[in-house]
Design an enzyme around this catalytic site. Structure first.
Site, PDB file in Angstrom:
ATOM      1  N   ASP A  42      -3.289 161.206  36.917  1.00 22.04           N
ATOM      2  CA  ASP A  42      -4.525 160.708  36.455  1.00 22.04           C
ATOM      3  C   ASP A  42      -4.593 159.397  36.860  1.00 22.04           C
ATOM      4  OD1 ASP A  42      -3.430 160.597  33.900  1.00 22.04           O
ATOM      5  OD2 ASP A  42      -4.455 160.152  32.571  1.00 22.04           O
ATOM      6  N   ASP A  43      -6.038 159.316  36.863  1.00 20.29           N
ATOM      7  CA  ASP A  43      -6.339 157.919  36.937  1.00 20.29           C
ATOM      8  C   ASP A  43      -5.889 156.634  37.995  1.00 20.29           C
ATOM      9  OD1 ASP A  43      -8.601 158.594  35.292  1.00 20.29           O
ATOM     10  OD2 ASP A  43      -7.417 157.753  33.525  1.00 20.29           O
ATOM     11  N   GLY A  48      -3.829 160.688  25.030  1.00 20.01           N
ATOM     12  CA  GLY A  48      -4.819 160.270  26.255  1.00 20.01           C
ATOM     13  C   GLY A  48      -5.352 159.154  26.394  1.00 20.01           C
ATOM     14  N   TRP A  92      -7.332 169.992  29.104  1.00 16.94           N
ATOM     15  CA  TRP A  92      -6.985 168.828  28.362  1.00 16.94           C
ATOM     16  C   TRP A  92      -8.663 168.681  28.379  1.00 16.94           C
ATOM     17  CZ3 TRP A  92      -4.165 163.725  29.708  1.00 16.94           C
ATOM     18  CH2 TRP A  92      -4.839 162.987  29.220  1.00 16.94           C
ATOM     19  N   TRP A  93      -9.344 168.269  26.775  1.00 13.61           N
ATOM     20  CA  TRP A  93     -10.461 168.620  26.743  1.00 13.61           C
ATOM     21  C   TRP A  93     -11.053 166.919  25.826  1.00 13.61           C
ATOM     22  CZ3 TRP A  93     -13.939 170.140  21.470  1.00 13.61           C
ATOM     23  CH2 TRP A  93     -15.107 170.148  21.519  1.00 13.61           C
ATOM     24  N   ASN A  94     -11.795 166.553  26.243  1.00 15.04           N
ATOM     25  CA  ASN A  94     -12.311 164.713  25.927  1.00 15.04           C
ATOM     26  C   ASN A  94     -13.022 165.101  25.193  1.00 15.04           C
ATOM     27  OD1 ASN A  94     -10.453 162.729  27.779  1.00 15.04           O
ATOM     28  ND2 ASN A  94     -11.222 163.615  29.491  1.00 15.04           N
TER      29      ASN A  94
END
Length: 735
Positions: free
Chosen positions: A262-263, A156, A357-359
């Site tokens: 998102d975003d 992503g 969702w770990w960035n």
């Protein structure tokens, strides 16, 4: 009934050959293991027994990866069974209520693998493959299952998407390490986001089909994600267009789907409309296809820092969204580690367990760094609170495997996860023939450096004694620093010519070249520190010039075009190693000046521009210089620019401005902002802003900017309302 088990970590701690042998090869670390520890050679032949229904299973196919000849008359038997089959009922009792669980029993007479389901059986075979390394087995009984139901990766990130071959390699890696999720959602795939209504061209569709099938063979759910929020209209036409696109992807072989919002900002951010659309998709597409897994949804407010409880976005989702739909969450901010308190906060609002969702190790906001450190910082007690946990990786697919190895272990067996030990094993797997060289290089490529999210990692802890010696001015300090520099240079040279993993070396190459520069700089400074006279070559002056020359070469490489155009730079060892060498340089020059009456400059590194302001998402962004162009690093997410807030760039000297432009991602937005410049303590002077056409998001300045002298530039939201924009680029040119 109380169960007795030994963890692999305890067995390793025992230190005996039998304790450390074959079972310790299994990754992720199993939940329960009782073993007799007796080692024996892998048989030359074995007989495989399984039901007809399992003959074509991925578990049965994976068994062929072990180099043992099958013979129907062989005395050694391998039995594969599901827990509900006759052959698996006895061993399968402990697995009855655990998805993807398996039991693996190894004796000198045979092997029995029982899975609670077909994927669990596959994982049992995978553990057997790990266990049979170097042609040996070990008598043992293993009962194993995952802590987290959905485990894996979301592609992503912003920037260059992975290649097709890289994705195939990733899927192999996920299957090997028992991860069951790959979410395809690269921001720069137009058919995922900007042209979400349009079908893939035939050639690209075939690639999606190949990925979906390859994922199935590895026991991985291939999720295809659609991102309609940029321009969606809440109409029947757009609703049907989205479902039609999902139908097209289903026809390509996709059996898992995600919808991202998102975003974005504007019309697409309405929680009630999003829930209505997702529920419709769930009712009219997902539930009508029995071979499709639950829908995954990434909301607009996907982290706590952006959540607005007064508007109730998250609670609207919790109340309205079907409970079968997974809701993604990045934590307390966009880039943040996850703990139990933060999970309690989000789960109460969305009325389900969050899907993390770990960035990390994503680097699309710090493209000048490559992140090779361990995956750590998340709570070891959150397994009951999460429904899924996926990592967003770097655009560097092969290098990302170092951290992803840890994600696999963490999500499988959380309580026994040891990030440091796991990192050591990952390095061995990724590059076994040059493991120590990779480790030495990786030590200086862990931290992200200054960034807009304020997310940092430990780096340079092994240099604590060396840095202390430099700070004290110990005579031994130059030798200590030089030893580290030589090791780094040797590691870089060894890796640059490594042929066993060419994709990894291709990804690392810019940073390997910079590592050589860093090591050379350190060695030159150490020689300078030991220099006693100014007559014999190389003199102090020669070494001083060499040190500064190497720093200039580092600068030239950092500002070359080998890295991303919007965020140039190649940084290595910036948290401890480079500051330590700079400190030694400064101390050496100051001591020489004091003893010889010279006036050499003692600073070899400085940042001539400083960013400040009260726009929280922007003030930590680094400022870079490329020739005469000064730039603020871009940001990927939506910027919520408060009313009246501003950012200021301050120069340490007066500069003459030649030109300027910046991109806030929205056509016509220039009218909401005011640009001002000032020299010294003088008054602010406003500069006009304009777009060249109605569709151009780039903001240009009026002609009056050229020739202005300034030490400060300030950009302010002059409206009385928050402005939601992007921060695509911001740069100005000086004489």
């Amino acid at each position: 009934m109380k169960k007795t088990f030994l963890s692999i970590a305890l067995l390793l701690a025992a230190g005996t050959p039998s304790a450390m042998a074959q079972v310790s090869r299994i990754n992720p670390i199993p939940q329960q293991c009782s073993q007799q520890g007796e080692l024996f050679d892998l048989p030359a032949q074995w007989r495989v027994v399984c039901s007809k229904a399992l003959e074509s299973s991925i578990a049965r196919q994976a068994l062929n990866l072990i180099s043992v000849k099958e013979d129907a008359k062989a005395p050694f038997t391998v039995t594969l069974a599901l827990a509900n089959e006759k052959a698996g009922r006895k061993a399968g009792k402990p697995l009855a209520k655990k998805a993807e669980a398996y039991s693996l029993q190894v004796s000198k007479k045979g092997i029995t693998i029982v899975g609670s389901d077909e994927r669990g059986l596959y994982y049992g075979v995978r553990s057997l493959i790990d266990m049979s390394g170097e042609g040996r087995l070990q008598t043992a009984t293993i009962t194993d299952w995952p802590d987290v139901a959905w485990r894996g990766v979301v592609e992503g990130f912003y920037g260059t998407p992975w290649s097709h071959s890289a994705r195939l390699s990733q899927l192999d890696f996920y299957g090997k390490h028992k991860m069951n999720v790959y979410i395809y959602g690269p921001k720069d795939d137009p058919y995922h986001r900007d042209h979400w209504r349009d079908p893939y061209p035939e050639a690209e569709g075939r690639l999606i089909s190949e990925l979906a099938e390859h994922a199935r063979q590895q026991g991985v759910n291939f999720y295809w994600a659609i991102h309609p929020g940029v321009d969606i209209k809440w109409t029947t036409q757009d609703r049907d267009a989205l479902v039609h696109k999902l139908e097209l992807m289903y026809d390509l072989g996709v059996r898992a789907f995600a919808v991202f919002f998102d975003d974005i900002w504007g019309e697409g951010t309405k929680a009630d409309k999003q829930a209505e659309l997702l529920n419709y998709v769930d009712d009219n597409f997902i539930s009508k296809k029995p071979d499709v897994v639950p829908l995954v949804f990434c909301p607009t407010e996907y982290n706590r820092a952006w959540a607005n409880d007064q508007k109730g976005y998250l609670r609207t989702l919790g109340n309205n969204l079907h409970k079968s739909i997974e809701v993604m969450w990045t934590g307390n901010s966009v880039v943040h580690c996850i703990d139990k308190e933060s999970m309690d906060w989000i789960n109460e609002r969305i009325q389900r367990r969050g899907y993390i969702w770990w960035n990390f190790p994503v680097s699309d906001f710090v493209r000048d760094h490559i992140l090779l450190g361990p995956a750590y910082g998340n709570g070891l007690d959150i397994a009951p609170d999460v429904s899924g946990f996926v990592s967003n990786p770097m655009e560097h697919a092969e290098a990302s495997k170092i951290a992803l190895y840890g994600i696999a272990d963490y999500t499988w067996n959380m309580q026994r996860y040891d990030a440091d030990a796991d990192w050591e094993r990952a390095l061995t797997e990724i590059l076994p023939d040059a493991r120590e060289a990779l480790r030495t290089f990786a030590l200086y490529n862990k931290d992200l450096g200054q960034n807009g999210h304020g997310f940092r990692r430990e780096e340079g802890t092994e240099l604590a004694d060396v840095m202390a010696a430099v700070e004290r001015g110990d005579k031994a300090a130059p030798d200590m620093v030089e030893a580290r520099c030589r090791a780094l240079r040797t590691a870089a040279d060894v890796l640059l010519t490594n042929r066993s993993n060419p994709q990894l070396i291709r990804e690392l190459r810019p940073w390997l070249l910079q590592a050589k520069n860093l090591a050379d700089y350190g060695e030159a400074v150490c020689q300078m520190a030991r220099c006693k006279d100014g007559k014999t070559f190389p003199t102090f002056d020669d070494l001083y010039r060499q040190s500064r020359s190497i720093r200039e070469q580092m600068y030239d490489l950092e500002n070359s075009d080998v890295r991303h155009a919007l965020q140039p730079g190649i940084k290595v060892g910036t948290k401890v190693m480079l500051p330590m060498i700079n400190k030694l340089f400064a101390k050496t020059v100051e001591a020489w000046n004091a003893g010889h009456g010279t006036d050499y400059a003692s600073s070899s590194d400085y940042v001539p521009y400083k960013l400040s302001g009260n726009v929280p998402q922007l003030i930590l962004l680094p400022v870079s210089i490329q020739g005469q162009r000064v730039s603020i690093a871009p940001s990927n997410e939506v910027i919520k620019w408060p009313a009246g807030a501003s950012i200021t760039i301050e120069s340490e000297r007066t500069v003459t401005l030649q030109g300027m432009d910046f991109n806030l991602g929205i056509a016509g937005v220039a009218k909401h902002f005011r640009l001002e410049v000032a020299e010294g303590n003088g008054p602010w002077r406003e500069v006009s802003l304009l777009h060249y056409n109605d569709k151009d998001p780039v903001i240009h300045t009026g002609n009056e900017l050229g020739g202005m002298k300034a030490t400060r530039l300030r950009l302010t939201n002059k409206t009385g309302e928050e402005q939601q924009v992007y921060f695509r680029n911001f740069n100005f040119v000086v004489q």
